[in-house]
Design an enzyme around this catalytic site. Sequence first.
Site, PDB file in Angstrom:
ATOM      1  N   PRO A 181     -30.380 -65.124 -31.795  1.00  0.00           N
ATOM      2  CA  PRO A 181     -30.206 -64.536 -30.457  1.00  0.00           C
ATOM      3  C   PRO A 181     -28.811 -64.812 -29.903  1.00  0.00           C
ATOM      4  O   PRO A 181     -28.256 -65.888 -30.122  1.00  0.00           O
ATOM      5  CB  PRO A 181     -31.264 -65.262 -29.617  1.00  0.00           C
ATOM      6  CG  PRO A 181     -31.369 -66.609 -30.262  1.00  0.00           C
ATOM      7  CD  PRO A 181     -31.152 -66.371 -31.747  1.00  0.00           C
TER       8      PRO A 181
ATOM      9  N   CYS B 178      -4.570 -47.552 -16.567  1.00  0.00           N
ATOM     10  CA  CYS B 178      -4.199 -46.147 -16.449  1.00  0.00           C
ATOM     11  C   CYS B 178      -5.010 -45.236 -17.345  1.00  0.00           C
ATOM     12  O   CYS B 178      -4.450 -44.539 -18.209  1.00  0.00           O
ATOM     13  CB  CYS B 178      -2.716 -46.016 -16.746  1.00  0.00           C
ATOM     14  SG  CYS B 178      -1.803 -47.115 -15.677  1.00  0.00           S
TER      15      CYS B 178
HETATM   16  N1  LLP Z   1     -27.178 -61.124 -35.594  1.00  0.00           N
HETATM   17  C1  LLP Z   1     -26.374 -60.158 -36.062  1.00  0.00           C
HETATM   18  C2  LLP Z   1     -26.233 -59.979 -37.512  1.00  0.00           C
HETATM   19  C3  LLP Z   1     -25.695 -59.329 -35.157  1.00  0.00           C
HETATM   20  O1  LLP Z   1     -24.896 -58.365 -35.627  1.00  0.00           O
HETATM   21  C4  LLP Z   1     -25.847 -59.523 -33.770  1.00  0.00           C
HETATM   22  C5  LLP Z   1     -25.139 -58.681 -32.802  1.00  0.00           C
HETATM   23  C6  LLP Z   1     -26.681 -60.573 -33.332  1.00  0.00           C
HETATM   24  C7  LLP Z   1     -27.339 -61.343 -34.282  1.00  0.00           C
HETATM   25  C8  LLP Z   1     -26.903 -60.888 -31.887  1.00  0.00           C
HETATM   26  O2  LLP Z   1     -27.512 -59.851 -31.180  1.00  0.00           O
HETATM   27  P1  LLP Z   1     -27.971 -60.070 -29.678  1.00  0.00           P
HETATM   28  O3  LLP Z   1     -29.101 -61.068 -29.700  1.00  0.00           O
HETATM   29  O4  LLP Z   1     -26.811 -60.597 -28.916  1.00  0.00           O
HETATM   30  O5  LLP Z   1     -28.395 -58.742 -29.236  1.00  0.00           O
HETATM   31  N2  LLP Z   1     -20.976 -55.587 -28.024  1.00  0.00           N
HETATM   32  C9  LLP Z   1     -22.318 -55.074 -27.846  1.00  0.00           C
HETATM   33  C10 LLP Z   1     -23.342 -55.826 -28.659  1.00  0.00           C
HETATM   34  C11 LLP Z   1     -23.041 -55.874 -30.134  1.00  0.00           C
HETATM   35  C12 LLP Z   1     -24.011 -56.696 -30.937  1.00  0.00           C
HETATM   36  C13 LLP Z   1     -23.518 -56.917 -32.316  1.00  0.00           C
HETATM   37  N3  LLP Z   1     -24.365 -57.715 -33.136  1.00  0.00           N
HETATM   38  C14 LLP Z   1     -22.659 -55.058 -26.370  1.00  0.00           C
HETATM   39  O6  LLP Z   1     -21.812 -55.438 -25.545  1.00  0.00           O
HETATM   40  O7  LLP Z   1     -23.745 -54.635 -25.971  1.00  0.00           O
END
Ligand code: LLP
Length: 421
Positions: free
Chosen positions: A279, A346
Site C-alpha cells: 500500500p 504558463c
Molecule cells: N505496487 C506497485 C507495483 C505499484 O506500481 C504501485 C503504484 C503501488 C504498489 C502502490 O499503489 P497505491 O497503494 O499507492 O495505489 N501517480 C498516480 C498513482 C500511480 C501509482 C503507481 N503504482 C496518482 O497520483 O494517482
Amino acid sequence: MDHFQFREGVMHAEDVSLEVLAADVGTPFYCYSSATIERHFTVFRDAVAGLGSGDPLVAFAVKSNPNLAVLATVARLGAGADVVSSGELARALAAGIPASRIVFSGVGKTRAELAAGIAAGILQFNVESEAEIDMLAQVAANQNAIVEIAIRINPAVDPKTNAKISTGGADAKFGIPWERLPAAFAQAAAHPNLRPVGLAAHIGSQLTDLGPVEDTIRKLGELARALEAAGHVIKRIDVGGGLGVPYNRDLPPPPSPGDYATMVARATAGWPWRLMFEPGRMIVGNAGVLVSEVILTKEGASRHFIVVDAAMNDLLRPSLYNAWHDILAVRHKATRTVATVVGPICETGDTFATDREMEDVGSGDLVAFMTAGAYGATMASTYNSRPLVPEVMVKGAQWAIVSQRNTPEAMLALDAKAPWL
Ligand code: LLP
C-alpha cells in the site's frame, strides 16, 4: 480519518497551526501529519495481521511518498518497502527499513539496479518479464548470489480506475501474461542463481471497486496451487497495493482497509503462503496537505479566477489525471464563491479546480490542497524554473522541515554554459 482539523477557525496539523507554519517556512509547502501516517499504517497492518500463513509483510510503496521522515515513521512501525529504483532502495535503507523487508518491483530495472538490490540483500525481486529473468540470473551469477524472486503476473482484469494508473489490463506493460506463468516459472527455476518462490500482482491505483482485486487474488491462488502441483515451492504471494482513499468529502468514501481485509480474508482462506501487501496512497494520502497562498484574484470573461502560488509543478495530479483535491481555506471564510483555481505556470493545464463552489478566498489568504500526501511532492518538477517546495512534518506540537526548499541559485548551479559559449 486525518489530523488536519480546525481550531478556532484555523486549520491545524495536529497541534500546529498551518498559519504559523506558513509564516515560518513560506509558501507553498507540503505538511505531513505523523499521527495520521501512524494511524493509517497501524489500521492497515492490524486489519491484515492474521491473513495467509500469518505475519504478512506490509511493504510501503515508496513511490507514493519517498520523504526520509515519512519512511522512517513507517519503518518504526515495522513496515517493509516496495521500491522501484536504486534511489528508492537507498532511501528505504537510509530510513532504517531492513533489507529483509524490501521488495524490488518495476518493469525496467537496470543491471545496475538489480546489482544494487542483490548487494543490499533484499527479500525479493518482483520480476516482470522473461527477459528480466535471464538478466537477473546473469547479474546474480556475477555476484555469486542466490536471489529469491516472485513473478508478477498480468491478470488481464479491468481495475476500473483512471486509465493512466491502471496496470492490470491485458495490454498493459506490466507483468507476464498469466497464461505464460508456468513456463516463466520453469525458466527461472532452471537458473541456479534464482529461486522462484512467489507470485505477485498489482492491478492499479485509487481502486474503489474490490471485485477486480478479489478476482486477481483468486487467480494468484489457483496459479500457486498449479505451480506446487508441478513441483515448485511457493512461499509468498504479493497482492500489491492500490486501495483508494477519499479525495472529495462530498462523495461516498471508497472501501475501507477493513472492507479490503475482509475481501482478502475471503479470497485467501486456507492459504499456506505468506502474504505481502504494497500500500502507498492508503497510508500517506490523507496524511499530507499542500499549503499555498492566494496571489491575486481576477475576473475573466465569465470566470472568477483564484491565482495561487502553488502550481502544476508542485501538485501534478489535477493536471495529469483530472484528479480532484478538496481546496479549503486555512482560515475559515463565512462567504462562498464559484471559482477556478489556477497556478502561475504558463499553460492552461495549470488548473487545480474549474468552476468550483468553495470559500471566497482572496489575495494573501492561505488555502490547503487536501489529500496531497501521496503522489504529491514526489511527482513535483521544476517547470518554469520553480524550485521544489519544502516538506514539513508535524508530530503533536513539534514540527520539522524534512525536505528543504530548493533555491533558484542551486538549480542554476547544476547547469553550465558549453565551452564554446
Ligand atoms: N505496487 C506497485 C507495483 C505499484 O506500481 C504501485 C503504484 C503501488 C504498489 C502502490 O499503489 P497505491 O497503494 O499507492 O495505489 N501517480 C498516480 C498513482 C500511480 C501509482 C503507481 N503504482 C496518482 O497520483 O494517482
